[in-house]
Enzyme design. Sequence first.
Site, short mmCIF file in Angstrom:
data_model
loop_
_atom_site.label_atom_id
_atom_site.label_comp_id
_atom_site.label_asym_id
_atom_site.label_seq_id
_atom_site.Cartn_x
_atom_site.Cartn_y
_atom_site.Cartn_z
N LYS A 37 0.85 -1.20 0.00
CA LYS A 37 0.00 0.00 0.00
C LYS A 37 0.88 1.24 0.00
O LYS A 37 1.78 1.38 0.82
CB LYS A 37 -0.90 0.03 1.23
N ASP A 64 -3.48 4.30 -2.00
CA ASP A 64 -4.42 4.76 -0.97
C ASP A 64 -4.44 6.29 -0.95
O ASP A 64 -3.83 6.92 -0.08
CB ASP A 64 -3.94 4.17 0.37
N LYS A 66 -7.51 8.07 -1.30
CA LYS A 66 -8.82 8.48 -0.77
C LYS A 66 -9.37 9.71 -1.49
O LYS A 66 -9.55 10.79 -0.90
CB LYS A 66 -8.73 8.77 0.73
N ASP A 69 -13.96 14.52 -4.42
CA ASP A 69 -14.06 15.75 -5.19
C ASP A 69 -15.34 15.64 -6.04
O ASP A 69 -16.14 14.71 -5.85
CB ASP A 69 -12.80 15.91 -6.08
N THR A 123 -11.64 6.06 10.85
CA THR A 123 -11.67 5.50 12.20
C THR A 123 -11.10 6.46 13.24
O THR A 123 -11.19 6.21 14.43
CB THR A 123 -10.90 4.15 12.27
N ARG A 214 3.47 -1.46 10.48
CA ARG A 214 4.64 -1.57 11.35
C ARG A 214 4.99 -2.96 11.86
O ARG A 214 6.18 -3.25 12.01
CB ARG A 214 4.50 -0.57 12.51
O1 C5P Z 1 1.50 0.40 10.91
P1 C5P Z 1 0.04 0.10 10.85
O2 C5P Z 1 -0.27 -1.37 10.72
O3 C5P Z 1 -0.72 0.74 11.98
O4 C5P Z 1 -0.43 0.79 9.48
C1 C5P Z 1 -1.78 0.78 9.09
C2 C5P Z 1 -1.94 1.51 7.80
O5 C5P Z 1 -3.34 1.59 7.52
C3 C5P Z 1 -1.42 2.94 7.80
O6 C5P Z 1 -1.02 3.24 6.46
C4 C5P Z 1 -2.65 3.75 8.19
O7 C5P Z 1 -2.61 5.06 7.68
C5 C5P Z 1 -3.75 2.94 7.51
N1 C5P Z 1 -5.08 3.10 8.11
C6 C5P Z 1 -5.33 2.81 9.43
N2 C5P Z 1 -6.59 2.97 9.94
C7 C5P Z 1 -7.57 3.38 9.15
C8 C5P Z 1 -7.34 3.66 7.80
C9 C5P Z 1 -6.06 3.50 7.31
O8 C5P Z 1 -4.44 2.41 10.17
N3 C5P Z 1 -8.76 3.48 9.64
#
Ligand code: C5P
Length: 237
Positions: A37, A64, A66, A69, A123, A214
Amino acid sequence: MANIDKNPRVIVALDYPAAEPALELVAGLDPSLCRLKVGKEMFTRLGPGFVENLTARGFEVFLDLKFHDIPNTVAAACGAAADLGVWMINLHASGGRRMMETAMERLEQRSARPLLVAVTILTSLGDADIAEVGYGGTTAESVLRLARLTGQSGLDGIVCSPREASEVRRELGEDFLLVTPGVRPASASQDDQKRVMTPLDALNNGADMLVIGRPVTASADPLGSLRTIQDSIAAFV
Ligand code: C5P
């Protein structure tokens, strides 16, 4: 919905400030084990060439960005993303039915198209936040309402919390794609995610695809961590 291969179910979120550490990670990963992503930070910094670099290495990319518009602008942006050869793109369902339908119509004119999914309610927003911007009811009610609108507009699915997945799955049916971030292997740190689920719990709760950052990108052994996650969800492969 488009005929899709849900495997590999893990989408590794590349959230880096520069290309080098991202490409170093990617060099140690395997397209048969994950998709990738690319979000707003990396795309804004590095542009389409970075995405093309990843697809040239055999990875399927979820771009991603999003989009939100007027319908014509979002449809054109979706067309431009499709030209990059990405596997999945997204937009905000709150852009409305006509925006979503127009984007989907534009993509369906192509011989091959990326999957198109919607974000319902971010979220990061709670009940008080959405009340302040003028939404009635709870976030959970708004998620379901916007998920229904997304389905009626012909999109492939939504991005949602794994905790919302079972209810959305019940309402929208088996063919509606649910992509869930907020996933953590039992052994991993939660980082700044507040409400997490393990990969297996998320899939059992109705998720189709898992966005995981992560726990892989910050691991001393990213490929090993990815393999451990894959092993934990072997029942779904
Ligand atoms: O490192 P981690 O697993 O927390 O990364 C989650 C990814 O998903 C990040 O790119 C974050 O911006 C994205 N994301 C999220 N929660 C959401 C929408 C997107 O963690 N509700």
